[in-house]
Design an enzyme around this catalytic site. Structure first.
Site, PDB file in Angstrom:
ATOM      1  CG  MET A   1       8.176   6.510   0.027  1.00  0.00           C
ATOM      2  SD  MET A   1       8.097   7.562   1.468  1.00  0.00           S
ATOM      3  CE  MET A   1       9.047   8.954   0.872  1.00  0.00           C
TER       4      MET A   1
ATOM      5  CD  GLN B   1      -1.947  -5.054  -2.970  1.00  0.00           C
ATOM      6  OE1 GLN B   1      -1.807  -5.820  -2.035  1.00  0.00           O
ATOM      7  NE2 GLN B   1      -1.853  -3.737  -2.828  1.00  0.00           N
TER       8      GLN B   1
ATOM      9  CB  VAL C   1       6.079   8.109  -3.207  1.00  0.00           C
ATOM     10  CG1 VAL C   1       6.830   9.279  -2.584  1.00  0.00           C
ATOM     11  CG2 VAL C   1       4.781   8.590  -3.847  1.00  0.00           C
TER      12      VAL C   1
ATOM     13  CG  MET D   1      -2.786  -3.621   5.061  1.00  0.00           C
ATOM     14  SD  MET D   1      -2.257  -5.318   5.340  1.00  0.00           S
ATOM     15  CE  MET D   1      -0.500  -5.163   5.139  1.00  0.00           C
ATOM     16  N   GLY D   2      -2.645   0.872   7.062  1.00  0.00           N
ATOM     17  CA  GLY D   2      -2.152   1.840   8.036  1.00  0.00           C
ATOM     18  C   GLY D   2      -0.650   2.010   7.941  1.00  0.00           C
TER      19      GLY D   2
ATOM     20  CE  LYS E   1       6.066  -1.144  -1.609  1.00  0.00           C
ATOM     21  NZ  LYS E   1       6.306  -2.327  -0.833  1.00  0.00           N
TER      22      LYS E   1
ATOM     23  CG  HIS F   1      -0.135   4.786   2.521  1.00  0.00           C
ATOM     24  ND1 HIS F   1       0.874   4.440   3.386  1.00  0.00           N
ATOM     25  CD2 HIS F   1      -0.661   3.623   2.058  1.00  0.00           C
ATOM     26  CE1 HIS F   1       0.950   3.119   3.460  1.00  0.00           C
ATOM     27  NE2 HIS F   1       0.046   2.596   2.662  1.00  0.00           N
TER      28      HIS F   1
HETATM   29  O1  PAF Z   1      -1.450  -2.898  -0.127  1.00  0.00           O
HETATM   30  C1  PAF Z   1      -2.001  -3.010   0.986  1.00  0.00           C
HETATM   31  O2  PAF Z   1      -1.801  -2.199   1.903  1.00  0.00           O
HETATM   32  C2  PAF Z   1      -2.924  -4.200   1.242  1.00  0.00           C
HETATM   33  O3  PAF Z   1      -2.491  -5.334   0.571  1.00  0.00           O
HETATM   34  C3  PAF Z   1      -4.395  -3.890   0.923  1.00  0.00           C
HETATM   35  C4  PAF Z   1      -4.608  -3.597  -0.549  1.00  0.00           C
HETATM   36  C5  PAF Z   1      -4.878  -2.711   1.755  1.00  0.00           C
HETATM   37  C6  PAF Z   1      -5.271  -5.115   1.276  1.00  0.00           C
HETATM   38  O4  PAF Z   1      -5.175  -5.441   2.617  1.00  0.00           O
END
Ligand code: PAF
Length: 291
Positions: free
Chosen positions: A195, A164, A187, A34-35, A160, A41
């Site tokens: 993070m 999910q 991380v 989600m940026g 983390k 990331h």
């Molecule tokens: O973990 C995330 O950043 C979000 O839940 C994802 C997997 C990109 C879905 O929007």
């Protein structure tokens, strides 16, 4: 593959690019985000670029996974910095669609973003599923759409968001998606804080208090791995380690594979916490193996 990062905002273009790479025999690594990218990331992108020929990062703040009371509007949006971090970590393509590209207004019925949704039962039910009932259907639905857009690939998710990861893994298997889901270790900051894009909401004093979550997980792991198999005692220890530093939403000890609560503590376990520090909700987790 080397060269300049390609930034695209459309489904059509990202499909064309990735289909072209696949037809030339290249493998695709996919990092959905989600940026507000951070070193966590960065590690996912580095791992993808180590394993695969071409790496695509999606950046989309998905409205479906936010409740009306949550932080959709203030969620950080930092596309330029994200592209720099993604490129430095080895990404080749950034796919940053608009909300209209992902949920076309012409298809919206009665204000619903879409009529089709993906729900994964059981693994979605406990913990985050209780605290944020809308969340996993929103995540599974958008990840299913992203997998349909990106096509056959390896997809990298951080541990983390442990629940999910379990939900996405199960969805991909159940729906025969041509995607191999790969989980990567969390991380952490030097004081143990996992993070997260939401860490940037924390004021200086909250930032210090937030480290109590990972301390509690560590204390729980040490107790379990030293032979304490009492669920109640270990949960009490974790709660007292957090003390007044954060407002606990849940503390759980579950089977690492099924996510079912475990009592007494045996086998491969996962310790999980969700807590608010000030107005910021944070989650974290850690593995432990009972001796
Ligand atoms: O973990 C995330 O950043 C979000 O839940 C994802 C997997 C990109 C879905 O929007």
């Amino acid at each position: 593959v080397t060269g300049k990062l390609v930034l695209t905002h459309t489904i059509e273009e990202v499909r064309r690019l990735l289909d072209g790479h696949r037809s030339n025999g290249r493998t695709i690594g996919f990092v959905p985000t989600m940026g507000a990218l951070h070193a966590g990331h960065g590690a996912l992108i580095e791992r993808a670029s180590h394993d695969c020929d071409v790496v695509v990062v999606s950046i989309f703040v998905n409205p479906l996974q936010f409740a009306p009371t949550e932080d959709l509007d203030r969620y950080p949006r930092t596309l330029d910095a994200d592209c720099q971090l993604a490129s430095a970590a080895g990404a080749h393509v950034v796919f940053a669609p608009s909300a209209n590209e992902m949920y076309p207004p012409t298809l919206r019925a009665n204000e619903s973003l879409q009529l089709t949704s993906v729900s994964v039962s059981k693994v979605s039910a406990p913990m985050e599923g209780i605290s944020r009932p809308h969340f996993f259907t929103g995540v599974a639905t958008v990840v299913a759409k992203l997998f349909a857009i990106v096509g056959p690939c390896r997809a990298y998710f951080g541990e983390k968001d442990f629940q999910q990861l379990a939900v996405v893994r199960r969805m991909a298997v159940d729906l025969c998606m041509p995607v191999e889901v790969i989980g990567c270790e969390t991380v952490r900051e030097p004081d143990g804080l996992a993070m997260s894009s939401r860490n940037r909401y924390l004021a200086a004093d909250e930032r210090v208090r937030a480290a109590s979550l990972s301390r509690a997980l560590q204390a729980g792991r040490v107790a379990i791995e030293s032979g304490d198999c009492s669920r109640e005692r270990v949960l009490r220890l974790m709660r007292s380690t957090i003390g007044d530093e954060a407002y606990v939403d849940y503390l759980e000890i579950v089977d690492a594979h099924t996510l079912a609560a475990v009592d007494p503590l045996v086998g491969e376990l996962r310790l999980l916490v969700a807590a608010r520090v000030g107005s910021t909700r944070l989650i974290d987790n850690l593995g432990a193996t009972a001796p």
